[in-house]
Design a protein around this motif. Sequence first.
Motif, PDB file in Angstrom:
ATOM      1  N   UNK A 199       0.684  -1.192  -0.225  1.00 51.55           N
ATOM      2  CA  UNK A 199      -0.170  -0.031  -0.032  1.00 51.55           C
ATOM      3  C   UNK A 199       1.015   1.193  -0.015  1.00 51.55           C
ATOM      4  N   UNK A 200       1.933   1.224   0.893  1.00 51.22           N
ATOM      5  CA  UNK A 200       2.906   2.439   0.669  1.00 51.22           C
ATOM      6  C   UNK A 200       3.315   2.751  -0.679  1.00 51.22           C
ATOM      7  N   UNK A 201       3.801   1.586  -1.299  1.00 52.93           N
ATOM      8  CA  UNK A 201       4.100   1.777  -2.779  1.00 52.93           C
ATOM      9  C   UNK A 201       3.138   2.309  -3.849  1.00 52.93           C
ATOM     10  N   UNK A 202       1.723   1.911  -3.441  1.00 55.80           N
ATOM     11  CA  UNK A 202       0.717   2.677  -4.195  1.00 55.80           C
ATOM     12  C   UNK A 202       0.254   4.059  -4.201  1.00 55.80           C
ATOM     13  N   UNK A 203       0.761   4.787  -3.155  1.00 56.35           N
ATOM     14  CA  UNK A 203       0.329   5.832  -2.471  1.00 56.35           C
ATOM     15  C   UNK A 203       0.538   6.995  -3.729  1.00 56.35           C
ATOM     16  N   UNK A 204       1.651   7.021  -4.300  1.00 53.93           N
ATOM     17  CA  UNK A 204       2.132   7.796  -5.505  1.00 53.93           C
ATOM     18  C   UNK A 204       1.033   7.867  -6.616  1.00 53.93           C
ATOM     19  N   UNK A 205       0.688   6.617  -6.905  1.00 50.48           N
ATOM     20  CA  UNK A 205      -0.365   6.357  -8.103  1.00 50.48           C
ATOM     21  C   UNK A 205      -1.604   7.105  -7.609  1.00 50.48           C
ATOM     22  N   UNK A 206      -2.046   6.934  -6.236  1.00 54.14           N
ATOM     23  CA  UNK A 206      -3.074   7.480  -5.815  1.00 54.14           C
ATOM     24  C   UNK A 206      -3.433   9.153  -5.714  1.00 54.14           C
ATOM     25  N   UNK A 207      -2.095   9.342  -5.210  1.00 56.03           N
ATOM     26  CA  UNK A 207      -1.829  10.947  -5.346  1.00 56.03           C
ATOM     27  C   UNK A 207      -2.027  11.627  -6.659  1.00 56.03           C
ATOM     28  N   UNK A 208      -1.507  11.045  -7.546  1.00 57.77           N
ATOM     29  CA  UNK A 208      -1.598  11.265  -9.221  1.00 57.77           C
ATOM     30  C   UNK A 208      -2.929  11.311  -9.688  1.00 57.77           C
ATOM     31  N   UNK A 209      -3.822  10.313  -9.295  1.00 61.34           N
ATOM     32  CA  UNK A 209      -5.067  10.145  -9.632  1.00 61.34           C
ATOM     33  C   UNK A 209      -5.973  10.889  -9.289  1.00 61.34           C
ATOM     34  N   UNK A 210      -5.824  11.318  -8.078  1.00 65.19           N
ATOM     35  CA  UNK A 210      -6.592  12.276  -7.275  1.00 65.19           C
ATOM     36  C   UNK A 210      -6.526  13.693  -7.865  1.00 65.19           C
ATOM     37  N   UNK A 211      -5.241  13.879  -8.160  1.00 65.71           N
ATOM     38  CA  UNK A 211      -4.817  15.303  -8.712  1.00 65.71           C
ATOM     39  C   UNK A 211      -5.867  15.389 -10.178  1.00 65.71           C
ATOM     40  N   UNK A 212      -5.960  14.357 -10.616  1.00 62.61           N
ATOM     41  CA  UNK A 212      -6.760  14.490 -12.042  1.00 62.61           C
ATOM     42  C   UNK A 212      -8.068  14.243 -11.697  1.00 62.61           C
ATOM     43  N   UNK A 213      -8.749  14.074 -10.598  1.00 61.18           N
ATOM     44  CA  UNK A 213      -9.964  13.973 -10.316  1.00 61.18           C
ATOM     45  C   UNK A 213     -10.362  12.585 -10.544  1.00 61.18           C
ATOM     46  N   UNK A 214      -9.611  11.487 -10.195  1.00 63.24           N
ATOM     47  CA  UNK A 214     -10.107  10.085 -10.345  1.00 63.24           C
ATOM     48  C   UNK A 214      -9.949   9.605  -8.682  1.00 63.24           C
ATOM     49  N   UNK A 215     -10.859   8.888  -8.386  1.00 58.08           N
ATOM     50  CA  UNK A 215     -10.960   8.191  -7.026  1.00 58.08           C
ATOM     51  C   UNK A 215      -9.887   7.238  -6.785  1.00 58.08           C
ATOM     52  N   UNK A 216      -9.493   6.178  -7.766  1.00 56.34           N
ATOM     53  CA  UNK A 216      -8.450   5.346  -7.420  1.00 56.34           C
ATOM     54  C   UNK A 216      -7.936   4.967  -8.813  1.00 56.34           C
ATOM     55  N   UNK A 217      -6.744   4.193  -8.600  1.00 56.49           N
ATOM     56  CA  UNK A 217      -5.786   3.709  -9.648  1.00 56.49           C
ATOM     57  C   UNK A 217      -6.262   2.305  -9.997  1.00 56.49           C
ATOM     58  N   UNK A 218      -5.998   1.886 -11.493  1.00 57.26           N
ATOM     59  CA  UNK A 218      -6.319   0.721 -11.907  1.00 57.26           C
ATOM     60  C   UNK A 218      -4.782   0.203 -12.302  1.00 57.26           C
ATOM     61  N   UNK A 219      -4.214  -0.910 -11.562  1.00 54.98           N
ATOM     62  CA  UNK A 219      -3.010  -1.164 -11.871  1.00 54.98           C
ATOM     63  C   UNK A 219      -2.682  -2.393 -12.842  1.00 54.98           C
ATOM     64  N   UNK A 220      -1.923  -1.942 -13.700  1.00 53.27           N
ATOM     65  CA  UNK A 220      -1.595  -3.146 -14.751  1.00 53.27           C
ATOM     66  C   UNK A 220      -0.655  -3.886 -14.453  1.00 53.27           C
ATOM     67  N   UNK A 221      -0.225  -5.075 -15.147  1.00 54.64           N
ATOM     68  CA  UNK A 221       0.733  -6.078 -14.447  1.00 54.64           C
ATOM     69  C   UNK A 221       2.150  -5.290 -14.510  1.00 54.64           C
ATOM     70  N   UNK A 222       2.940  -5.653 -13.684  1.00 57.01           N
ATOM     71  CA  UNK A 222       4.491  -4.851 -13.586  1.00 57.01           C
ATOM     72  C   UNK A 222       5.324  -5.364 -14.508  1.00 57.01           C
ATOM     73  N   UNK A 223       5.151  -6.418 -15.455  1.00 56.36           N
ATOM     74  CA  UNK A 223       6.317  -6.632 -16.274  1.00 56.36           C
ATOM     75  C   UNK A 223       6.053  -6.156 -17.795  1.00 56.36           C
ATOM     76  N   UNK A 224       4.501  -6.234 -18.250  1.00 59.37           N
ATOM     77  CA  UNK A 224       4.446  -5.503 -19.381  1.00 59.37           C
ATOM     78  C   UNK A 224       3.533  -4.260 -19.365  1.00 59.37           C
TER      79      UNK A 224
END
Length: 354
Positions: A199-224
């Motif tokens: 969850x710590x590693x996900x907060x930056x994505x969450x902050x980015x999303x909120x700045x753009x008016x989105x509630x949450x992030x949908x994560x894609x697979x980490x390799x591709x």
Amino acid sequence: MDIRFEKREVLKEKPDQNNLGFGKYMTDYMFVMDWTKDEGWHDARIVPQGPIELDPACVTLHYAQETFEGLKAYRRDDGKIQLFRPEMNARRMINSNARLCMPAFPEEMFVEAVRALVKQEADWVPSKPNTSLYIRPFMFATEAALGVHMASSYKFMIICCPVGAYYEAGLNPVKILVEDELVRAVKGGTGFTKCGGNYAGSILGQVKAEKLGYAQVLWLDGEQRKYVEEVGTMNIMFKIDGEIYTAPIEGTVLPGVTRDSMIHILRDWGYKVNETKLAIDDLMKAGHDGKLEEVFGTGTAAVISPVGELRYKDDVVTVNNFEIGELTQKLYDTLTGIQWGKLEDKYGWTQVVE
Ligand code: COI
């Protein structure tokens, strides 16, 4: 298990059930138990909820040897209180702990501890519609030592808080941003565990999303960065052309209790549920072709959360005219009906505490 009880002198004031939000008001008591190499699990106790003392060299503060769970207690119309599949949380925590080299907290003890604390805090289980008592079991290393190693002492604790909806929007559709740069998990990592580090590693994505008016992030697979995996605080499912798609549990996605329950119910209703890799390009195309009928998140905190918009880079898809889909609503009504004891629990998922 013998549970020692330490009484609180002054009980806390209970919050207004109309404005609970999520995770703001802790109850009067907490469950605590310790583990050491020599003694194993010992000294189970229910004590006044409040700050705990940790050595600044405590392993958890430096290397995040920590796991947690989330489940809820529900107040039924007849006043009784019930839990939803607590043994699933117990088993998931055992799996999380194994990955983080932490001792297992046995399933029967986990359920017994949850039941004992909820019984003690029965007055805190709210009764307003769509409110519940959120239960947060967690475990962490307590040893004070700065070498990176498997710690020799741990604490298992449970705290609780009365909650309303996780999202401010309640059961209204949320907007989700597909993260195309940062990643949450890779195969061989800790993605399938419920550990604080994920969850710590996900907060930056969450902050980015909120700045753009989105509630949450949908994560894609980490390799591709090609296949859809999960959202910040919930698993996610897509209804495309009448069939359900959700990411498989193959090491990077959290095996959600609500996810598992929804797959059971959907299959019971005759839906084809594909636990399979779904490419983000195919998902967006389905959206533009009018084949993406519904999108919803599943989670203990989030319950069933309709998704009304997906944004991937500059491409935006609106789902079901930004309205709650028929299946999403039916799943929500069925799940919450079972959880709050309004519908028959034919799956045997609930257990009464008192
Ligand atoms: C839950 O749904 O119980 C969770 O743990 C998600 C959360 C991090 C709020």
